[in-house]
Write an enzyme that holds these catalytic residues in place. Sequence first.
Site, PDB file in Angstrom:
ATOM      1  N   GLY A  39      46.954  52.591 -20.881  1.00 21.31           N
ATOM      2  CA  GLY A  39      46.263  52.710 -19.594  1.00 21.31           C
ATOM      3  C   GLY A  39      46.683  51.917 -18.620  1.00 21.31           C
ATOM      4  N   GLU A  53      49.199  50.554 -26.507  1.00 19.52           N
ATOM      5  CA  GLU A  53      49.866  51.834 -26.602  1.00 19.52           C
ATOM      6  C   GLU A  53      50.264  52.116 -24.877  1.00 19.52           C
ATOM      7  OE1 GLU A  53      47.019  54.455 -27.868  1.00 19.52           O
ATOM      8  OE2 GLU A  53      47.036  53.572 -29.811  1.00 19.52           O
ATOM      9  N   PRO A  54      51.034  51.084 -24.541  1.00 20.62           N
ATOM     10  CA  PRO A  54      51.284  51.360 -22.921  1.00 20.62           C
ATOM     11  C   PRO A  54      52.435  52.211 -22.742  1.00 20.62           C
ATOM     12  CG  PRO A  54      52.260  49.226 -23.780  1.00 20.62           C
ATOM     13  CD  PRO A  54      51.470  49.974 -24.731  1.00 20.62           C
ATOM     14  N   CYS A  75      58.452  78.118  -4.562  1.00 17.60           N
ATOM     15  CA  CYS A  75      57.600  79.098  -3.968  1.00 17.60           C
ATOM     16  C   CYS A  75      56.148  78.870  -4.197  1.00 17.60           C
ATOM     17  CB  CYS A  75      57.672  80.459  -4.169  1.00 17.60           C
ATOM     18  SG  CYS A  75      59.684  80.821  -3.697  1.00 17.60           S
ATOM     19  N   TYR A 132      55.877  60.151 -16.764  1.00 17.76           N
ATOM     20  CA  TYR A 132      55.114  61.473 -16.475  1.00 17.76           C
ATOM     21  C   TYR A 132      56.166  61.852 -15.159  1.00 17.76           C
ATOM     22  CZ  TYR A 132      51.702  58.836 -19.452  1.00 17.76           C
ATOM     23  OH  TYR A 132      51.339  57.945 -20.520  1.00 17.76           O
TER      24      TYR A 132
HETATM   25  C1  LIG Z   1      46.107  57.715 -27.002  1.00 15.12           C
HETATM   26  C2  LIG Z   1      47.010  57.228 -25.931  1.00 15.12           C
HETATM   27  N1  LIG Z   1      47.612  56.135 -26.248  1.00 15.12           N
HETATM   28  C3  LIG Z   1      48.253  55.741 -24.881  1.00 15.12           C
HETATM   29  C4  LIG Z   1      48.748  56.489 -23.778  1.00 15.12           C
HETATM   30  C5  LIG Z   1      49.431  55.929 -22.528  1.00 15.12           C
HETATM   31  O1  LIG Z   1      48.827  55.895 -21.637  1.00 15.12           O
HETATM   32  P1  LIG Z   1      49.404  55.122 -20.176  1.00 15.12           P
HETATM   33  O2  LIG Z   1      50.820  55.772 -19.918  1.00 15.12           O
HETATM   34  O3  LIG Z   1      48.504  55.303 -19.184  1.00 15.12           O
HETATM   35  O4  LIG Z   1      49.760  53.663 -20.879  1.00 15.12           O
HETATM   36  C6  LIG Z   1      47.983  57.774 -23.513  1.00 15.12           C
HETATM   37  C7  LIG Z   1      48.209  58.483 -22.522  1.00 15.12           C
HETATM   38  O5  LIG Z   1      47.693  59.594 -22.217  1.00 15.12           O
HETATM   39  C8  LIG Z   1      46.943  58.311 -24.714  1.00 15.12           C
HETATM   40  O6  LIG Z   1      46.443  59.277 -24.757  1.00 15.12           O
END
Ligand SMILES: Cc1ncc(COP(=O)(O)O)c(C=O)c1O
Length: 434
Positions: free
Chosen positions: A238, A287-288, A358, A387
Amino acid sequence: MHDFHFADGQLHCEGVALNTLAKKFGTPLYVYSQHTLTDHFQKLDTAMAPVDHLICFAVKSNSNLAVLRVLANAGSGFDIVSAGELQRVIAAGGNPRQCVFAGVGKTEKEIEFALRQQVYSFNCESEPELLRINRVAARLKKVAPVAVRINPNIEAHTHAKITTGTYENKFGIAFEQVEAIYARASRLKNLHLRGVQMHIGSQITETTPFEQAVKKVLPLVQKLKTKYALEFFSVGGGLGIIYDPMLASGRPAWWHSPAAKNILTPASYAARILPLLQPLGLKILMEPGRFISGNAGVLLTRVEFVKRTGKKNFVIVDAAMNDLIRPAFYDAHHEIVPLVKKAGGGKAVASDVVGPICESGDYFCKDRPLPKVGEGDHLALLSAGAYGFVMASTYNTRPLAAEVLVNGKKFALVRERQPVKDIWAGEKVVAWLK
Ligand SMILES: Cc1ncc(COP(=O)(O)O)c(C=O)c1O
């Protein structure tokens, strides 16, 4: 910081002029900087060094095999949300034992595959999921490592479509129910309660929501650790990045300074979070996704036409919402710069940069002051590494873009442009139509 900069009037990725890549490989073209990927990973890794930790790159943000290999080589684990992503990690040379498997809808097949690959943990989002994992593990005569995702009900102050940590969202298990669920899960013989997890949302640019969430769940995590001998606490991903330096730092143009105010950095994040986590004595997982890959990629596009309607100046480019959906989906801002600065610069023109699809939603910016451009000029949409390609589609039967990885002065195609016929490969005109 990132490795996209102007030199001799041309936008470069590391040591390579992007104009050269646009001409060689065509557009739309995603370009990634290897150095930026490793640098961002290492900055976070260094900031977290005071605690035993594992960074699990969120594959969903950018799943190109070359990108995954760069991060695996840097020592990253991976956060996956499907068996497909796990197969990608394996294909890229990543270690499945350093993978955490998230997501609210894991199928039996996916669970079985992940169990056989010995993932580090299943991060579970509901009680039926725990029961299903237990059942599959029993059938395979295995014990599944699991963690429960706590929904701490914290407002992350980010876009509604990427907020995940409130009770309005489908994610995780409500804070108040977590203890009882651990108690019931502890009686399931084929589960090993290995950890606890949370993730409050994406593109969070302040440290406060992270700090609030950790503070809220800490006593519960401590209790669960003592009771079930847990090994890890994952604080999720996040961490936000700067998409719009003009807004964030008040600076003109697209570049930014890490010293600008309000920017969440690995150091500021660690300074607020680590003092809370250290006394726990648990391994800390992160979990970035976006933080590592977002500013490591750009999307190159060619100007096809400039259409002046009296009211508007439309710059029609060859990339579209099918290549990069973030502006249409999240109202996201991406800085847009020409690959070659024209002598004198000229006066900025308020422009809508739009794609050929379109849909009225097929735009990259509206009424934004941009240097005057014409047919054949190339533009870069910055901060498109997370993304971006992963959310691309073939809408309007437009082939998926090509992807290039740059390393210093070297570059290589890491995904070929999709041949148009591949879009309908697998489709059939059935016999009764002939
Ligand atoms: C469980 C979990 N971990 C990690 C992430 C990665 O998020 P970010 O790319 O914002 O670090 C997400 C994104 O939706 C997620 O749902």
